[in-house]
Write an enzyme that holds these catalytic residues in place. Sequence first.
Site, PDB file in Angstrom:
ATOM      1  N   GLU A  44      -4.339   2.672  11.696  1.00 47.35           N
ATOM      2  CA  GLU A  44      -3.518   1.851  10.809  1.00 47.35           C
ATOM      3  C   GLU A  44      -2.106   1.757  11.389  1.00 47.35           C
ATOM      4  OE1 GLU A  44      -2.347   1.786   6.037  1.00 47.35           O
ATOM      5  OE2 GLU A  44      -2.768   3.710   7.009  1.00 47.35           O
ATOM      6  N   LYS A 119      -6.103  -4.720   3.763  1.00 41.09           N
ATOM      7  CA  LYS A 119      -6.302  -3.496   2.992  1.00 41.09           C
ATOM      8  C   LYS A 119      -6.360  -3.785   1.495  1.00 41.09           C
ATOM      9  CE  LYS A 119      -4.153   1.118   2.632  1.00 41.09           C
ATOM     10  NZ  LYS A 119      -2.989   1.911   3.103  1.00 41.09           N
ATOM     11  N   CYS A 160      -7.447   3.381   5.621  1.00 45.73           N
ATOM     12  CA  CYS A 160      -6.748   4.535   5.070  1.00 45.73           C
ATOM     13  C   CYS A 160      -7.105   4.833   3.611  1.00 45.73           C
ATOM     14  CB  CYS A 160      -5.236   4.349   5.240  1.00 45.73           C
ATOM     15  SG  CYS A 160      -4.283   5.900   5.135  1.00 45.73           S
TER      16      CYS A 160
END
Length: 279
Positions: A44, A119, A160
């Site tokens: 990320e 995300k 993440c």
Amino acid sequence: MAGALDIALVQTRTPATAQAGLDHVAPLIREAAAGGAKFVLTPEGTNLLEQRRDRRAAVLSSEDQDVAVLGLRRLAAELGVWLLIGSAIVRSGREGDDRAANRSLLIDDKGAVVARYDKLHVFDVNLPNGERYRESATVRPGDGAAVADTPWGRLGLTICYDIRFPHLHRQLAQAGASMIAVPAAFTAPTGEAHWETLLRARAIETGAFVLAPAQGGLHEDGRRTWGRSTVVGPWGEVIAKADHDQPCVLHAKLDMEAVAKARAAIPSLTHDRDFAPVR
């Protein structure tokens, strides 16, 4: 898809600008390719890590103008490897919303972008040690999941904090993903407590390989990330792991037949049942 796949996870400590980010990660990707990797994954925030809003705004670019994204696309083509830019922090392009996108980009061996994923779950938390994060203040969350075809099987894309949402990973596996990418910049406190446990749990639940390249160490903006990039097999076994937070390349060989074996042994992906909601 049957057969073996040589992969490499690149662990970084990304600086605060895209040019510096490219200069940092490119030699590690070259090292990965020289070591035989056909598929390379980065963490990320591969292009830049800068959580201070004013400084981030000053260095943010659109995807098609970002120095690191463009440079990494050229590098994938030069090296003849598939590359997952775990995420690039870029302008979202949404009218009326000046927040960035935290975007995974899957690049093929010709340098073309074949899949994108923004995300879904942004990191808004108050940690027990007093650290406070409000990713939603600077990042616009995505609105859809993504599974992409590769020469070795389907790849599910996450980033993440998504690791804490099992239903997302289940849907990716049910859509055919035999590999799930979890590029991350995990905080040090949550990484020490939860990182490996969460990765192994998602692999066991989905019967998929979980590929987790990570940021590690103290960054220019003051955050400290956990590192410990990890590859987990579909039975939940740790295949490869970095035991530190220094920049490095982690190689692994994936036996893609292991996915079918794990899912045949415990076919839980086919055992969903409707049930009455909790009252």
